[in-house]
Write an enzyme that holds these catalytic residues in place. Structure first.
Site, PDB file in Angstrom:
ATOM      1  N   ARG A   1       2.346   0.166  -0.856  1.00 53.98           N
ATOM      2  CA  ARG A   1       1.161   0.585  -0.136  1.00 53.98           C
ATOM      3  C   ARG A   1       1.368   1.978   0.295  1.00 53.98           C
ATOM      4  O   ARG A   1       0.815   2.185   1.673  1.00 53.98           O
ATOM      5  CB  ARG A   1       1.018  -0.479   0.912  1.00 53.98           C
ATOM      6  CG  ARG A   1       0.356  -1.453   0.430  1.00 53.98           C
ATOM      7  CD  ARG A   1      -0.579  -2.614   1.409  1.00 53.98           C
ATOM      8  NE  ARG A   1      -0.386  -3.967   1.218  1.00 53.98           N
ATOM      9  CZ  ARG A   1       0.043  -4.621   1.982  1.00 53.98           C
ATOM     10  NH1 ARG A   1       0.527  -4.323   3.132  1.00 53.98           N
ATOM     11  NH2 ARG A   1       0.234  -6.043   1.773  1.00 53.98           N
TER      12      ARG A   1
ATOM     13  N   ARG B   1      -4.194   2.637   4.686  1.00 59.14           N
ATOM     14  CA  ARG B   1      -4.894   2.661   5.726  1.00 59.14           C
ATOM     15  C   ARG B   1      -4.068   3.389   7.098  1.00 59.14           C
ATOM     16  O   ARG B   1      -4.472   3.769   8.059  1.00 59.14           O
ATOM     17  CB  ARG B   1      -5.423   1.431   6.355  1.00 59.14           C
ATOM     18  CG  ARG B   1      -6.428   0.880   5.450  1.00 59.14           C
ATOM     19  CD  ARG B   1      -6.906  -0.577   5.954  1.00 59.14           C
ATOM     20  NE  ARG B   1      -6.030  -1.526   5.580  1.00 59.14           N
ATOM     21  CZ  ARG B   1      -5.893  -2.788   5.916  1.00 59.14           C
ATOM     22  NH1 ARG B   1      -6.970  -3.361   6.801  1.00 59.14           N
ATOM     23  NH2 ARG B   1      -5.025  -3.745   5.790  1.00 59.14           N
TER      24      ARG B   1
ATOM     25  N   ARG C   1     -12.209   6.751   2.194  1.00 59.20           N
ATOM     26  CA  ARG C   1     -12.708   5.409   2.065  1.00 59.20           C
ATOM     27  C   ARG C   1     -14.289   5.260   2.514  1.00 59.20           C
ATOM     28  O   ARG C   1     -15.007   4.569   2.177  1.00 59.20           O
ATOM     29  CB  ARG C   1     -11.823   4.304   2.288  1.00 59.20           C
ATOM     30  CG  ARG C   1     -10.668   3.989   1.431  1.00 59.20           C
ATOM     31  CD  ARG C   1     -10.872   2.696   0.537  1.00 59.20           C
ATOM     32  NE  ARG C   1     -12.262   2.094   0.651  1.00 59.20           N
ATOM     33  CZ  ARG C   1     -12.225   1.053   1.494  1.00 59.20           C
ATOM     34  NH1 ARG C   1     -11.035   0.393   1.936  1.00 59.20           N
ATOM     35  NH2 ARG C   1     -13.274   0.288   1.593  1.00 59.20           N
TER      36      ARG C   1
ATOM     37  N   ASP D   1      -5.811  -2.788  -7.022  1.00 55.48           N
ATOM     38  CA  ASP D   1      -5.721  -4.015  -6.234  1.00 55.48           C
ATOM     39  C   ASP D   1      -5.450  -4.945  -7.295  1.00 55.48           C
ATOM     40  O   ASP D   1      -5.919  -5.057  -8.348  1.00 55.48           O
ATOM     41  CB  ASP D   1      -6.908  -4.390  -5.664  1.00 55.48           C
ATOM     42  CG  ASP D   1      -6.662  -5.565  -4.583  1.00 55.48           C
ATOM     43  OD1 ASP D   1      -6.910  -6.668  -4.960  1.00 55.48           O
ATOM     44  OD2 ASP D   1      -6.317  -5.183  -3.433  1.00 55.48           O
TER      45      ASP D   1
ATOM     46  N   TYR E   1      -4.470 -17.021  -5.338  1.00 58.37           N
ATOM     47  CA  TYR E   1      -5.588 -16.532  -4.842  1.00 58.37           C
ATOM     48  C   TYR E   1      -6.996 -17.185  -5.256  1.00 58.37           C
ATOM     49  O   TYR E   1      -8.138 -17.332  -4.600  1.00 58.37           O
ATOM     50  CB  TYR E   1      -5.708 -14.813  -5.086  1.00 58.37           C
ATOM     51  CG  TYR E   1      -5.050 -14.060  -4.162  1.00 58.37           C
ATOM     52  CD1 TYR E   1      -5.377 -14.069  -2.902  1.00 58.37           C
ATOM     53  CD2 TYR E   1      -3.935 -13.598  -4.522  1.00 58.37           C
ATOM     54  CE1 TYR E   1      -4.762 -13.183  -1.765  1.00 58.37           C
ATOM     55  CE2 TYR E   1      -3.449 -12.452  -3.369  1.00 58.37           C
ATOM     56  CZ  TYR E   1      -3.834 -12.564  -2.279  1.00 58.37           C
ATOM     57  OH  TYR E   1      -3.132 -11.684  -1.279  1.00 58.37           O
TER      58      TYR E   1
END
Length: 367
Positions: free
Chosen positions: A37, A41, A50, A86, A164
């Site tokens: 990552r 963010r 973004r 992702d 998921y």
């Protein structure tokens, strides 16, 4: 700058191959380092790029994926880039709808509830049609990197994706998904096989598009014990490595190093050592010496600083990195965190981590 009008191949010559050499077990002057990552963010420029755009719309824009992938490399002397994408693009390719819900994370509008729901999934996936935007992002980024560092492609592993798809999002227990393993073992294997077949084509496609290494994320391995892992995770992890390599050979594509990161699966390290991967990623819950003892000398290790260590003062980060390098040894080793960076982390502390790996490993190698 990420402009889509480039020749598809004729990539720039690689200037820093430290990561690839370490992955293959060759000598390196310093220990290579990258962060899971690292495009994320915690970087203000990431949030700015973004903006308010939908997360998966960003994933489908090669230009934005390229820009987000390059951002951390403008700030830090990282030894590898990992394509911004992702793991849930694979369930999307199978026809499932996933939306990113602010404050909640990825959410499946219609998770799999009954075995019959498997019939709703695409049984044959044309990865170029469904995931071609990832391949475009890889090719574009590979050109835009100008040979600075290698580009890593990735996928989620079958069990993690299955969990998921059944849970409909994150879950502290994965009880719904695990109940399938106990109640519907055959259907579970059908789903895992379907996922594995798509992942194999997807990873081969990433190499064809320009990925120079591949990482498989079995992020939910910790929810399984040794038996379930042995039955429902390991066979597919093994099969993916083997099939990807044989397809790369068939298609005369480069045999790129492959990394398996099975989070919290320290009970399976011996098995993973023989699963066909050049590199095993480790989370922070295992001592480096123990991992090395179980895995042996023939595989490169990657990891495993606790991501939360980056909240410490910079001097402390340096000490922790030094200790980590002394425990792993500077060769056959790629420094990383034991999981991804968190959104509230200070970029300067990420820089301190990267620089400490380079400085201490060079020092240890000299003496």
């Amino acid at each position: 700058t990420c402009s889509l009008f480039r020749s598809p191949k004729g990539f720039p010559k690689l200037k820093n191959d430290t990561f690839l050499r370490a992955a293959r077990g060759e000598q390196t002057e310093h220990t290579p380092v990258w962060c899971m990552r690292q495009a994320g963010r915690y970087l203000p420029e990431f949030l700015e790029t973004r903006g308010s755009q939908d997360f998966f719309a960003t994933c489908r824009s090669p230009r934005l994926c390229c820009e987000l992938t390059l951002q951390p490399l403008r700030r830090f002397p990282l030894d590898a880039a990992i394509i911004f994408s992702d793991i849930l693009v694979v369930p999307q390719a199978l026809g499932m709808e996933v939306v990113m819900v602010p404050g909640k994370g990825p959410t499946f509008t219609e998770p799999l509830k009954e075995v019959e729901d498997l019939l709703k999934l695409r049984q044959k996936v044309d990865v170029t049609a469904e995931l071609g935007y990832v391949f475009q992002a890889i090719t574009l980024t590979r050109h835009s990197l100008e040979g600075k560092v290698p580009l890593i492609g990735f996928s989620g592993a079958p069990w993690t994706l299955m969990s998921y798809m059944i849970e409909g999002g994150g879950s502290p227990t994965m009880a719904k998904a695990k109940s399938w393993l106990y109640r519907h073992p055959e259907a579970s294997h059908r789903l895992l096989r379907l996922l594995a077949d798509v992942i194999i084509d997807y990873l081969v496609g990433q190499v064809a598009a320009g990925a120079q290494a591949l990482q498989l994320f079995e992020s939910h391995a910790g929810h399984l014990g040794p038996e379930l892992f042995q039955d429902f995770a390991l066979p597919y992890i093994r099969d993916i490595a083997q099939a990807v390599k044989s397809k790369l050979k068939q298609e005369a594509l480069p045999l790129v190093p492959m990394v398996i990161f099975a989070k919290d699966a320290h009970y399976a390290l011996r098995d993973l050592a023989h699963a066909g991967y050049e590199v095993i990623g480790l989370d922070w819950t295992i001592r480096p010496q123990e991992a090395r003892a179980q895995i042996g000398k023939g595989v490169t290790l990657q990891g495993n600083l606790d991501p939360c260590a980056l909240y410490a003062p910079k001097e402390k980060i340096g000490e922790l990195v030094k200790k980590m390098l002394e425990s792993f040894g500077t060769q056959r080793y790629i420094a990383n965190l034991g999981h991804g960076l968190y959104p509230d982390m200070n970029p300067e502390h990420v820089g301190a981590f990267v620089e400490a790996v380079h400085a201490h490993s060079r020092h240890i190698n000299k003496h």
